[in-house]
Design a protein around this motif. Structure first.
Motif, PDB file in Angstrom:
ATOM      1  N   ARG A 252       0.827  -1.204   0.000  1.00 24.86           N
ATOM      2  CA  ARG A 252       0.000   0.000   0.000  1.00 24.86           C
ATOM      3  C   ARG A 252       0.868   1.264   0.000  1.00 24.86           C
ATOM      4  O   ARG A 252       1.769   1.406   0.835  1.00 24.86           O
ATOM      5  CB  ARG A 252      -0.887  -0.009   1.252  1.00 24.86           C
ATOM      6  CG  ARG A 252      -1.637   1.262   1.541  1.00 24.86           C
ATOM      7  CD  ARG A 252      -2.809   1.435   0.627  1.00 24.86           C
ATOM      8  NE  ARG A 252      -3.636   2.575   1.004  1.00 24.86           N
ATOM      9  CZ  ARG A 252      -4.564   3.080   0.201  1.00 24.86           C
ATOM     10  NH1 ARG A 252      -4.769   2.556  -0.998  1.00 24.86           N
ATOM     11  NH2 ARG A 252      -5.288   4.101   0.592  1.00 24.86           N
ATOM     12  N   GLY A 324      -9.326   2.282   6.170  1.00 27.61           N
ATOM     13  CA  GLY A 324     -10.758   2.113   5.895  1.00 27.61           C
ATOM     14  C   GLY A 324     -11.118   0.733   5.374  1.00 27.61           C
ATOM     15  O   GLY A 324     -12.116   0.136   5.791  1.00 27.61           O
TER      16      GLY A 324
ATOM     17  N   SER B 117      -5.157   8.562   4.046  1.00 27.64           N
ATOM     18  CA  SER B 117      -4.319   9.387   4.925  1.00 27.64           C
ATOM     19  C   SER B 117      -3.687  10.504   4.114  1.00 27.64           C
ATOM     20  O   SER B 117      -3.580  11.646   4.555  1.00 27.64           O
ATOM     21  CB  SER B 117      -3.203   8.537   5.534  1.00 27.64           C
ATOM     22  OG  SER B 117      -3.753   7.539   6.338  1.00 27.64           O
ATOM     23  N   TRP B 141     -15.563   5.483   1.056  1.00 25.59           N
ATOM     24  CA  TRP B 141     -15.861   5.678   2.483  1.00 25.59           C
ATOM     25  C   TRP B 141     -16.725   6.920   2.694  1.00 25.59           C
ATOM     26  O   TRP B 141     -16.629   7.558   3.723  1.00 25.59           O
ATOM     27  CB  TRP B 141     -14.607   5.813   3.367  1.00 25.59           C
ATOM     28  CG  TRP B 141     -13.414   5.000   2.982  1.00 25.59           C
ATOM     29  CD1 TRP B 141     -12.155   5.464   2.798  1.00 25.59           C
ATOM     30  CD2 TRP B 141     -13.364   3.587   2.768  1.00 25.59           C
ATOM     31  NE1 TRP B 141     -11.321   4.439   2.455  1.00 25.59           N
ATOM     32  CE2 TRP B 141     -12.032   3.275   2.430  1.00 25.59           C
ATOM     33  CE3 TRP B 141     -14.299   2.574   2.810  1.00 25.59           C
ATOM     34  CZ2 TRP B 141     -11.622   1.977   2.138  1.00 25.59           C
ATOM     35  CZ3 TRP B 141     -13.898   1.288   2.517  1.00 25.59           C
ATOM     36  CH2 TRP B 141     -12.577   1.001   2.192  1.00 25.59           C
ATOM     37  N   THR B 381      -6.408   8.806  10.667  1.00 25.35           N
ATOM     38  CA  THR B 381      -6.015   7.717  11.569  1.00 25.35           C
ATOM     39  C   THR B 381      -5.217   8.226  12.777  1.00 25.35           C
ATOM     40  O   THR B 381      -4.692   9.340  12.762  1.00 25.35           O
ATOM     41  CB  THR B 381      -5.128   6.681  10.838  1.00 25.35           C
ATOM     42  OG1 THR B 381      -3.884   7.316  10.504  1.00 25.35           O
ATOM     43  CG2 THR B 381      -5.789   6.158   9.579  1.00 25.35           C
TER      44      THR B 381
HETATM   45  C1  LIG Z   1     -16.447   4.755   9.596  1.00 24.71           C
HETATM   46  C2  LIG Z   1     -15.697   5.597   8.606  1.00 24.71           C
HETATM   47  C3  LIG Z   1     -16.310   6.696   8.016  1.00 24.71           C
HETATM   48  C4  LIG Z   1     -15.635   7.501   7.076  1.00 24.71           C
HETATM   49  N1  LIG Z   1     -16.291   8.557   6.494  1.00 24.71           N
HETATM   50  C5  LIG Z   1     -15.654   9.293   5.513  1.00 24.71           C
HETATM   51  C6  LIG Z   1     -16.344  10.333   4.783  1.00 24.71           C
HETATM   52  O1  LIG Z   1     -17.516  10.619   5.039  1.00 24.71           O
HETATM   53  N2  LIG Z   1     -15.682  11.003   3.814  1.00 24.71           N
HETATM   54  C7  LIG Z   1     -14.392  10.729   3.510  1.00 24.71           C
HETATM   55  O2  LIG Z   1     -13.840  11.386   2.638  1.00 24.71           O
HETATM   56  N3  LIG Z   1     -13.703   9.743   4.169  1.00 24.71           N
HETATM   57  C8  LIG Z   1     -14.310   9.003   5.151  1.00 24.71           C
HETATM   58  N4  LIG Z   1     -13.624   7.980   5.793  1.00 24.71           N
HETATM   59  C9  LIG Z   1     -12.261   7.639   5.334  1.00 24.71           C
HETATM   60  C10 LIG Z   1     -11.135   7.896   6.324  1.00 24.71           C
HETATM   61  O3  LIG Z   1     -10.902   9.258   6.438  1.00 24.71           O
HETATM   62  C11 LIG Z   1      -9.904   7.121   5.795  1.00 24.71           C
HETATM   63  O4  LIG Z   1     -10.218   5.755   5.881  1.00 24.71           O
HETATM   64  C12 LIG Z   1      -8.681   7.405   6.623  1.00 24.71           C
HETATM   65  O5  LIG Z   1      -8.252   8.707   6.442  1.00 24.71           O
HETATM   66  C13 LIG Z   1      -7.521   6.442   6.277  1.00 24.71           C
HETATM   67  O6  LIG Z   1      -7.275   6.355   4.915  1.00 24.71           O
HETATM   68  P1  LIG Z   1      -7.157   4.935   4.206  1.00 24.71           P
HETATM   69  O7  LIG Z   1      -8.369   4.170   4.546  1.00 24.71           O
HETATM   70  O8  LIG Z   1      -6.868   5.143   2.770  1.00 24.71           O
HETATM   71  O9  LIG Z   1      -5.931   4.212   4.887  1.00 24.71           O
HETATM   72  P2  LIG Z   1      -4.392   4.444   4.541  1.00 24.71           P
HETATM   73  O10 LIG Z   1      -4.132   5.876   4.389  1.00 24.71           O
HETATM   74  O11 LIG Z   1      -4.004   3.546   3.432  1.00 24.71           O
HETATM   75  O12 LIG Z   1      -3.710   3.952   5.884  1.00 24.71           O
HETATM   76  C14 LIG Z   1      -3.295   2.622   6.137  1.00 24.71           C
HETATM   77  C15 LIG Z   1      -2.412   2.629   7.352  1.00 24.71           C
HETATM   78  O13 LIG Z   1      -1.224   3.378   7.062  1.00 24.71           O
HETATM   79  C16 LIG Z   1      -1.008   4.346   8.065  1.00 24.71           C
HETATM   80  N5  LIG Z   1      -0.314   5.504   7.537  1.00 24.71           N
HETATM   81  C17 LIG Z   1      -0.588   6.190   6.396  1.00 24.71           C
HETATM   82  N6  LIG Z   1       0.237   7.232   6.286  1.00 24.71           N
HETATM   83  C18 LIG Z   1       1.047   7.233   7.368  1.00 24.71           C
HETATM   84  C19 LIG Z   1       2.106   8.058   7.829  1.00 24.71           C
HETATM   85  N7  LIG Z   1       2.492   9.130   7.151  1.00 24.71           N
HETATM   86  N8  LIG Z   1       2.711   7.759   8.998  1.00 24.71           N
HETATM   87  C20 LIG Z   1       2.320   6.677   9.699  1.00 24.71           C
HETATM   88  N9  LIG Z   1       1.324   5.855   9.324  1.00 24.71           N
HETATM   89  C21 LIG Z   1       0.694   6.131   8.156  1.00 24.71           C
HETATM   90  C22 LIG Z   1      -2.393   4.679   8.538  1.00 24.71           C
HETATM   91  O14 LIG Z   1      -2.366   5.275   9.822  1.00 24.71           O
HETATM   92  C23 LIG Z   1      -3.050   3.320   8.547  1.00 24.71           C
HETATM   93  O15 LIG Z   1      -2.733   2.638   9.708  1.00 24.71           O
HETATM   94  C24 LIG Z   1     -14.293   7.175   6.729  1.00 24.71           C
HETATM   95  C25 LIG Z   1     -13.677   6.058   7.327  1.00 24.71           C
HETATM   96  C26 LIG Z   1     -14.356   5.253   8.245  1.00 24.71           C
HETATM   97  C27 LIG Z   1     -13.671   4.064   8.842  1.00 24.71           C
END
Ligand SMILES: Cc1cc2nc3c(=O)[nH]c(=O)nc-3n(C[C@H](O)[C@H](O)[C@H](O)COP(=O)(O)OP(=O)(O)OC[C@H]3O[C@@H](n4cnc5c(N)ncnc54)[C@H](O)[C@@H]3O)c2cc1C
Lengths: 368, 415
Positions: A252, A324, B117, B141, B381
């Motif tokens: 990822r 997510g 993120s 999401w 996160t």
């Molecule tokens: C219940 C729920 C509701 C949501 N509602 C919305 C919404 O209404 N609108 C919207 O736009 N989004 C929404 N989201 C999305 C949410 O904002 C994202 O899931 C979140 O920001 C993480 O992005 P990702 O899922 O792509 O994970 P990734 O960014 O791929 O993260 C995967 C892992 O890598 C870690 N990571 C990434 N970058 C770093 C770094 N620089 N340093 C250390 N660790 C890192 C993360 O902490 C995580 O553990 C929602 C999510 C959930 C679970």
């Protein structure tokens, strides 16, 4: 005492693992967990008949494979890794160990071979799944007539026979009841972990066969054996979560680089590896202790608590490090998360087990 | 106005205007015109320039009088606060009122499959063609997208600039042929978020907000409100007394729809409120280990609340930045939720293997145990909050970046 796996044992693990990889992929787990029965009888027959897993720990004289807790642990560990859905834990581990610990000789000879072959599905009816000290409060036996309720019984809905621990007043007795007997009411319950089915079992004055006496010693012995098998299952699941999560962080990409290159995630995975290694080494050691009848007397509780905490930490990391996608139904991680949560409280929460560990340790220190 | 005067003013205004026999729309129109729908907003846009504290007072009087307030559920508040802070006067005039009256619902179109993120890595494309923005790409999401009329959208308008500079922020109509919403199921069985596919979706040129290339700054405003929101309680004051009348019926119906995606949100916060009652009910309150863990939980939760109140005061005095305080609150919420889940597990014991109406607290404990993992992901996160706290609050050296230069050259996920 043994300190590492023999070549035969390693081969045995390979065979079990290959079988489950083939028969219990997540597609099968998802399909089975949504069914009423929750398992595939054909796979169960193969697993018991061809591989002999159902009787791995049952002595040859009772129709089993004649292996011990180490081999049983290997099977459970692989089943935990693949989230195998079937009556192995209820029938072979729980009922099997209870019968071996407490049944009279003729009943052992009668029941164990059918369980070892997987032809009879049994389950152990305990009226408390938290602590051996609390067993016997809700089911009583008066002149071999059972009354009362056990609210959490694993796989009772598919069991042919129920092995019941009931209170006779001062003591505990072991009883056998046909699951279809008059007065037995088995009701499926809604479960947190759909891969482990539970039912409540109610006895309204049910005539039972008394098949053994249960002492606190034998009850605790069976409890320990079941917990060690469960700990194996849990470390198998934890290892799977660790492996798949580390893989994910390598693929990822965020911020122009693989997320595994962020130290926050590296450190979390490194800590988790340490924890999994400790829990696994301790769990394997516990099986050898049971096998040899020596070692730390509190070892079962120690490893049940360690494996529970480790599995939950791996499950939390598994979801968190996926972001997510880890919270979706479509992604498989939640299947292990739910098994981890359910196993954490099954047969005693980590805090009850640490308390039990200290009680045993204290008693033993005082004796010396 | 002092507090007493405020109470009196809103009280007598309600006495003169509030009636449960109107339609909800009629009532909210009166409410907005009367200036009591969002008293903390500026006077030229439906408000009175009140402080948060004064606004809370107004809301108390509404609760006492049994009066229904402005629409508040869902992401509409994020849209409103962003438009208020960064929108043009035309946008404020067009969009704020229907948000308050509940006529239009909103969603937040930020996260994408390839950028969560790393929000600034968004690759949804917006191109200006013949005076309209044409949008192509996928969001994911997106909470409440299935109920939304409009969305706040982050999209890329320039692929040759560094990633933060090539983004723009739009207000997009969700009810158009080019927008397709598909629900996503979560591990707790609910489906409150969605995938949103945009294929030649259109945005009128005046619905760009903050100017082309300024999308990142506008998004930061939205995020700071969002993170603060995690620390604050979601529930608007429960209305007291018998609720008879048309407004109530329509309000209940509005809430039922708008809150549908959020029924499990209190559970993801860990249900700290249930811990002591459950410990008493089960007898676990006598267990010294459980007592220690409950005490630890309550201490964390109180500490976080007190710290956030102190930050709020500083903010009002104009000395503090919004984002870091929000990040601490957001991180605290997830630490607290995890500890609460831990304590609920201890208290519930083997019964935690169950779920559904016949399980502990009518299923609320089970739902809590499988919902808590969301809080450390949604809205940014834990890891991202910690990075923000370390770099912006503590001033620690920034992570070396490997995503500088033109966006099109940066390494991205292939899928
Ligand atoms: C219940 C729920 C509701 C949501 N509602 C919305 C919404 O209404 N609108 C919207 O736009 N989004 C929404 N989201 C999305 C949410 O904002 C994202 O899931 C979140 O920001 C993480 O992005 P990702 O899922 O792509 O994970 P990734 O960014 O791929 O993260 C995967 C892992 O890598 C870690 N990571 C990434 N970058 C770093 C770094 N620089 N340093 C250390 N660790 C890192 C993360 O902490 C995580 O553990 C929602 C999510 C959930 C679970």
């Amino acid at each position: 005492m043994q300190t590492e796996f023999t070549e035969d044992q390693q081969q045995f693990r390979e065979i079990v693992s290959r079988f489950l990889r083939d028969k219990s992929p997540t597609s099968a787990v998802r399909q089975l967990m949504a069914t009423e029965q929750g398992f595939d009888p054909a796979v169960w027959q193969q697993l018991s008949g061809e591989l002999g897993l159902a009787g791995a720990h049952i002595p040859e004289s009772y129709g089993g494979f004649g292996f011990g807790p180490v081999e049983l642990g290997i099977a459970a560990e692989e089943m935990g890794r693949y989230l195998y859905c079937g009556p192995f834990f209820a029938s072979s581990v729980m009922a099997g160990y209870a019968l071996m610990a407490a049944a009279f000789e003729p009943q052992k000879e009668k029941l164990l071979p059918a369980i070892a072959r997987g032809e009879t599905i049994a389950t152990l009816v305990l009226d408390d799944l938290n602590s051996p000290d609390r067993v016997g409060h809700a089911i009583s036996a008066v002149d071999d007539i059972l009354s009362g309720i056990a609210s959490l019984v694993v796989d009772a809905h598919i069991a042919d026979v129920l092995v019941v621990i009931a209170s006779t007043g001062e003591d505990l007795g072991l009883y056998l009841v046909d699951s279809s007997a008059e007065g037995v009411v088995i009701e499926k319950r809604e479960v947190l972990d759909p891969t482990r089915k539970l039912s409540s079992v109610r006895f309204a004055e049910v005539k039972a066969e008394k098949i053994g006496e249960v002492s606190m010693v034998s009850l605790n012995q069976a409890w320990d054996q079941i917990c060690v098998a469960l700990a194996h299952e849990m470390i198998g699941g934890a290892q799977y979560l660790l492996d798949s999560t580390v893989e994910y962080t390598k693929m990822r990409v965020q911020f122009g680089r693989p997320i595994g290159s962020f130290q926050a995630l590296k450190h979390r995975c490194a800590d988790l590896l340490m924890e999994v290694e400790f829990a696994r080494a301790a769990t394997h050691h516990a099986a050898r202790c049971l096998d040899a009848g020596e070692g730390e007397p509190y070892i079962a509780s120690m490893v049940k608590a360690m494996a529970s905490d480790t599995y939950m930490n791996a499950a939390r990391a598994g979801i968190q490090l996926r972001g997510g996608i880890g919270f979706t139904w479509e992604n498989d991680t939640h299947l292990w998360f739910k098994r981890a949560k359910s196993s954490e409280v099954f047969m005693g929460t980590p805090h009850l087990h640490r308390e039990r560990m200290m009680t045993i340790m204290e008693a033993n220190t005082n004796e010396q | 106005m002092n507090n007493d005067e405020i109470r009196k003013a809103v009280g007598s205004w309600l006495d003169d205007n509030w009636s449960a026999d109107m339609s909800l729309v009629e009532w909210r129109d009166i409410l907005v015109d009367g200036g009591w729908a969002a008293p903390h907003w500026p006077e030229e846009f439906f408000g009175r320039g009140f402080t948060q504290e004064q606004a809370a007072l107004v809301s108390d009087v509404f609760t006492e009088k049994g009066a229904v307030g402005a629409a508040h559920a869902g992401p509409r508040r994020l849209a409103a606060e962003t438009i208020l802070a960064q929108g043009s006067d035309t946008q404020k005039k067009r969009y704020l009122r229907p948000i308050l009256t509940g006529k239009e619902a909103w969603c937040q179109l930020f996260s994408e499959p390839g950028s969560g993120s790393d929000l600034a890595g968004a690759s949804t494309k917006a191109e200006l063609i013949d005076g309209r923005w044409i949008v192509n790409g996928q969001k994911v999401w997106t909470t409440s997208a299935h109920h939304a009329d409009y969305g706040i959208l982050l999209a890329r308008t320039d692929w040759d600039l560094p990633k933060h500079q090539g983004l723009s922020y739009f207000l997009i109509n969700m009810r158009q042929p080019g927008v397709e919403v598909r629900p996503l199921r979560q591990m707790n069985g609910h489906a409150s978020f969605n995938e949103v596919f945009m294929t030649d979706a259109e945005v009128p040129s005046e619905d760009l907000i903050g100017g082309q290339g300024n999308g990142w700054a506008v998004a930061a405003t939205t995020l700071s409100f969002e993170r603060r929101g995690f620390a604050l309680s979601r529930s608007a004051g429960e209305i007291k007394g018998a609720k008879v009348g048309r407004v109530y019926d329509e309000y209940e119906a509005e809430l039922a729809v708008a809150n549908e995606p959020y029924t499990w949100y209190p559970q993801r916060q860990g249900r700290v409120d249930l811990v002591v009652p459950r410990a008493i009910e089960t007898g676990a309150i006598k267990d010294p280990q459980v007592r220690q863990e409950i005490a630890r939980l309550i201490s964390m939760s109180k500490g976080a609340r007190l710290a956030s109140a102190a930050a709020e005061q500083k903010r009002r005095a104009g000395t503090n930045e919004i984002i870091p305080a929000g990040s601490i609150g957001k991180l605290a919420a997830s630490v607290i939720a995890r500890q609460a889940a831990h304590v609920h597990t201890m208290i519930t014991g083997a019964d935690a293997m169950l779920s559904g109406p016949d399980s502990a607290a009518q299923g609320i404990i089970a739902e809590t145990l499988i919902s808590v993992p969301a809080i450390s992901i949604a809205g940014g996160t834990d890891e991202i909050q910690r990075n923000i706290i370390a770099e912006r609050v503590l001033g620690m050296p920034k992570e070396l970046r490997s995503d500088t230069g033109p966006f099109r050259d940066i390494k991205r996920n292939t899928s």
